[in-house]
Design a protein around this motif. Structure first.
Motif, PDB file in Angstrom:
ATOM      1  N   ALA A 170       1.030  -1.322   0.000  1.00  0.00           N
ATOM      2  CA  ALA A 170      -0.069   0.067   0.043  1.00  0.00           C
ATOM      3  C   ALA A 170       0.754   1.252  -0.066  1.00  0.00           C
ATOM      4  CB  ALA A 170      -1.071  -0.007   1.377  1.00  0.00           C
ATOM      5  N   ILE A 202      -1.154  -9.098  -0.105  1.00  0.00           N
ATOM      6  CA  ILE A 202      -2.072  -7.794   0.175  1.00  0.00           C
ATOM      7  C   ILE A 202      -2.786  -8.209   1.675  1.00  0.00           C
ATOM      8  CG2 ILE A 202      -4.044  -6.401  -0.327  1.00  0.00           C
ATOM      9  CD1 ILE A 202      -1.518  -5.836  -1.958  1.00  0.00           C
ATOM     10  N   SER A 204      -5.119  -7.229   4.687  1.00  0.00           N
ATOM     11  CA  SER A 204      -6.302  -6.378   5.068  1.00  0.00           C
ATOM     12  C   SER A 204      -6.857  -6.810   6.415  1.00  0.00           C
ATOM     13  CB  SER A 204      -7.343  -6.540   4.044  1.00  0.00           C
ATOM     14  OG  SER A 204      -6.838  -6.186   2.701  1.00  0.00           O
ATOM     15  N   THR A 207      -9.996  -9.780   7.378  1.00  0.00           N
ATOM     16  CA  THR A 207      -9.859 -10.615   6.331  1.00  0.00           C
ATOM     17  C   THR A 207      -8.920 -11.780   6.763  1.00  0.00           C
ATOM     18  OG1 THR A 207      -8.267  -9.829   4.964  1.00  0.00           O
ATOM     19  CG2 THR A 207     -10.456  -9.060   4.806  1.00  0.00           C
ATOM     20  N   SER A 209      -6.400 -12.420   4.822  1.00  0.00           N
ATOM     21  CA  SER A 209      -5.266 -11.665   4.296  1.00  0.00           C
ATOM     22  C   SER A 209      -4.681 -12.826   3.260  1.00  0.00           C
ATOM     23  CB  SER A 209      -4.406 -11.445   5.178  1.00  0.00           C
ATOM     24  OG  SER A 209      -4.698 -10.206   5.910  1.00  0.00           O
ATOM     25  N   THR A 212      -7.904 -12.184  -1.089  1.00  0.00           N
ATOM     26  CA  THR A 212      -9.254 -11.519  -0.733  1.00  0.00           C
ATOM     27  C   THR A 212      -9.497 -10.632  -2.137  1.00  0.00           C
ATOM     28  OG1 THR A 212      -7.851  -9.544  -0.128  1.00  0.00           O
ATOM     29  CG2 THR A 212      -8.309 -11.216   1.523  1.00  0.00           C
ATOM     30  N   PRO A 213     -10.660 -10.023  -2.058  1.00  0.00           N
ATOM     31  CA  PRO A 213     -10.743  -8.832  -3.232  1.00  0.00           C
ATOM     32  C   PRO A 213      -9.802  -7.900  -3.446  1.00  0.00           C
ATOM     33  CG  PRO A 213     -12.895  -9.260  -1.876  1.00  0.00           C
ATOM     34  CD  PRO A 213     -11.577  -9.992  -1.226  1.00  0.00           C
ATOM     35  N   GLN A 214      -9.053  -7.529  -2.304  1.00  0.00           N
ATOM     36  CA  GLN A 214      -8.024  -6.473  -2.229  1.00  0.00           C
ATOM     37  C   GLN A 214      -6.697  -7.144  -3.099  1.00  0.00           C
ATOM     38  OE1 GLN A 214      -9.742  -7.200   0.130  1.00  0.00           O
ATOM     39  NE2 GLN A 214     -10.138  -5.262   1.474  1.00  0.00           N
ATOM     40  N   THR A 215      -6.664  -8.405  -2.804  1.00  0.00           N
ATOM     41  CA  THR A 215      -5.594  -9.221  -3.837  1.00  0.00           C
ATOM     42  C   THR A 215      -5.760  -9.352  -5.104  1.00  0.00           C
ATOM     43  OG1 THR A 215      -5.307 -10.696  -1.509  1.00  0.00           O
ATOM     44  CG2 THR A 215      -4.021 -11.126  -3.531  1.00  0.00           C
ATOM     45  N   GLY A 217      -7.362  -7.031  -6.719  1.00  0.00           N
ATOM     46  CA  GLY A 217      -7.267  -5.955  -7.408  1.00  0.00           C
ATOM     47  C   GLY A 217      -5.837  -5.364  -7.675  1.00  0.00           C
ATOM     48  N   PHE A 218      -4.988  -6.079  -6.878  1.00  0.00           N
ATOM     49  CA  PHE A 218      -3.688  -6.010  -6.817  1.00  0.00           C
ATOM     50  C   PHE A 218      -3.105  -6.623  -8.137  1.00  0.00           C
ATOM     51  CE2 PHE A 218       0.584  -7.812  -5.735  1.00  0.00           C
ATOM     52  CZ  PHE A 218       1.362  -6.672  -6.011  1.00  0.00           C
ATOM     53  N   GLU A 221      -3.837  -5.022 -11.609  1.00  0.00           N
ATOM     54  CA  GLU A 221      -3.109  -3.809 -11.511  1.00  0.00           C
ATOM     55  C   GLU A 221      -1.755  -4.242 -12.060  1.00  0.00           C
ATOM     56  OE1 GLU A 221      -2.989  -1.256  -8.247  1.00  0.00           O
ATOM     57  OE2 GLU A 221      -4.674  -1.224  -7.879  1.00  0.00           O
TER      58      GLU A 221
END
Length: 503
Positions: A170, A202, A204, A207, A209, A212-215, A217-218, A221
């Motif tokens: 982040a 990632i 979070s 969660t 970790s 996850t949805p953030q993973t 997203g990474f 990208e």
């Protein structure tokens, strides 16, 4: 399942230092005694240092070739001849990296302070017991190391070992570091990167970790940035099979980690039903493997170890029997390298060569490789598997690292000798067949039932079919020759002396 699939040749997975001794010598072997076998190569970490605490997966300098192995010119020379895959280690760097050493010395005054993840970065208001036990980790215990940064002690996030310090992705400094490494790889002739341990990258609060949805997203990208640089992305995740399916739909390539244990199950029990189930749903954009530098994954076929415990492709009893079968067929050697028996603990893998996992049964081993090559995707063969290697108990005894049982360092004399062994010669014939027969540019159809599996590739008038009876370990290979006539092989071991192309 009918899957349109452009032909992808067989690729090799190898350490430069353990197969040849250097990047230049690895290329010499690929061009020499292994000429015609591989269209691509995944070179395992050759960064500085290649022989750290985790066999190169803990780089001090991820953008530098270890001078003991060669230079970027050697890497580019390989990339000019072969599809070249290299690891992008996204989750962590070495505790001995210049950046982290500066943080240890100067603490928050270091310009790199924000680059590394601490518990406070994820839980600034503190964490509950439920928060901490909910973190998914591939090792026993919590993913933190108590380290002194500057003048104060911190809980630094260390997913794997205390020698591998997790990046705070982040933070702009960490992202800039990762982009610099990716750019360096692209400029070095790399056409595909394997995102090592990306599922853990990632973290979070609230969660697991892990993936996850953030993973996701990474990963999106990073994949977009890689594509800008002309590089494809392979995601490396050991997880429940339904997660593999979801991951496959979002990336260029995903490993088929379910195939190796399912084939072991089918060959040891005669039960092909779980394998059929997987072949019906698996991602078509997979990289198929039977072995890698890590162990044989079992989490990929078992019940979900996260969330609601969804059923796997195998039941818990079947997974238990699978693991015990590997230990038995390997004469107990794999048990000495797995779980609590050795350091570098993996809770989801059995450390064993695939050849020993099948009891060094040449016929069963060639059947497993044939199914791998006929399954849609890019086939990759690990260097120890190519040479039908057994468990290296001497190396295990010296290092105490379980995965070293499957990381033998070959001399040139050993390579030449093993390439002449009948099982390796037959495997080489099978690889050449997979690389050259025109049917593999077409579509694959899966058939059979009970203990049988049939995989048939068709491209126009060209066909290649593999029929396997797992209960009796019998396989029949049929194909169209250059003159259009049908040809048959009923014992894959014959491929040591028979040219399946018919030329």
């Amino acid at each position: 399942m009918d899957t349109a699939q452009a032909r992808e040749g067989v690729q090799l997975i190898a350490y430069a230092d353990r197969l040849g001794g250097s990047l230049a010598q690895l290329r010499e072997i690929l061009d020499g005694p292994m000429a015609g076998l591989f269209t691509g190569v995944h070179i395992l970490p050759f960064f500085t240092p290649f022989d750290g605490a985790d066999a190169g997966f803990d780089p001090m300098d991820h953008a530098a070739v270890d001078p003991r192995l060669g230079t970027w010119d050697d890497v580019r020379a390989l990339g000019a001849e072969y599809t070249l895959m290299v690891d992008l280690i996204v989750n962590h760097v070495s505790a001995d990296s210049a950046e982290f050493r500066d943080v240890v010395a100067r603490g928050d005054e270091s310009p790199h302070a924000g680059m590394f993840l601490t518990m406070d970065d994820v839980y600034p208001l503190g964490a509950t017991e439920a928060d901490l036990v909910g973190i998914y980790r591939p090792r026993p215990g919590l993913p933190f190391a108590v380290l002194t940064l500057g003048r104060r002690k911190r809980l630094v996030w260390t997913t794997f070992t205390s020698q591998q310090i997790d990046l705070n992705l982040a933070n702009p400094t960490a992202r800039a570091y990762l982009d610099r490494v990716l750019t360096t790889l692209a400029q070095g002739g790399v056409s595909m990167v394997r995102l090592d341990a990306v599922g853990y990258a990632i973290k979070s609060a609230g969660t697991s970790s892990f993936m996850t949805p953030q993973t996701f997203g990474f990963i999106d990208e990073l994949t977009a940035r890689a594509r800008e640089l002309g590089v494809q992305v392979l995601v490396e995740i050991h997880a429940h099979f339904e997660r593999q399916i979801a991951i496959g739909s979002a990336v260029d390539r995903v490993y088929d980690f379910a195939l190796p244990p399912l084939l072991l199950h089918s060959l040891s029990t005669g039960d092909a039903a779980p394998l059929h189930r997987w072949l019906d749903v698996r991602p078509a954009n997979a990289v198929t493997v039977l072995d890698t530098h890590d162990g044989i994954g079992v989490i990929d076929v078992g019940p979900d170890q996260m969330g609601d415990g969804r059923p796997g492709l195998l039941t818990p009893d079947q997974v238990h029997d699978l693991v015990e079968g590997i230990h038995e067929r390997s004469g107990g050697s794999s048990r000495k390298a797995t779980g609590w028996a050795a350091s570098n603990l993996d809770v989801y893998q059995v450390n064993c060569t695939y050849y020993d996992a099948l009891g060094r049964d040449d016929r069963a081993y060639l059947i497993a490789r044939a199914v791998q090559f006929f399954t849609p995707g890019i086939p990759q063969v690990y260097y120890v598997g190519l040479l039908a290697g057994g468990n290296d108990m001497d190396l295990l005894a010296r290092s105490g690292v379980g995965r070293d049982i499957n990381r033998h360092s070959y001399t040139r004399a050993e390579i030449d000798s093993d390439l002449a062994r009948p099982v390796v010669a037959a495997l080489s014939g099978l690889i050449r067949f997979r690389n050259t027969h025109p049917a593999f540019a077409g579509e694959c159809t899966v058939g059979g039932g009970g203990d049988r599996l049939t995989l048939t590739w068709t491209e126009g008038a060209h066909t290649a079919a593999l029929d396997v009876a797992f209960a009796t370990k019998e396989a029949t290979l049929t194909w169209t020759g250059p003159d259009g006539t049908a040809r048959t092989c009923t014992d894959l071991r014959e491929l040591a002396t028979v040219d399946p192309s018919g030329s």
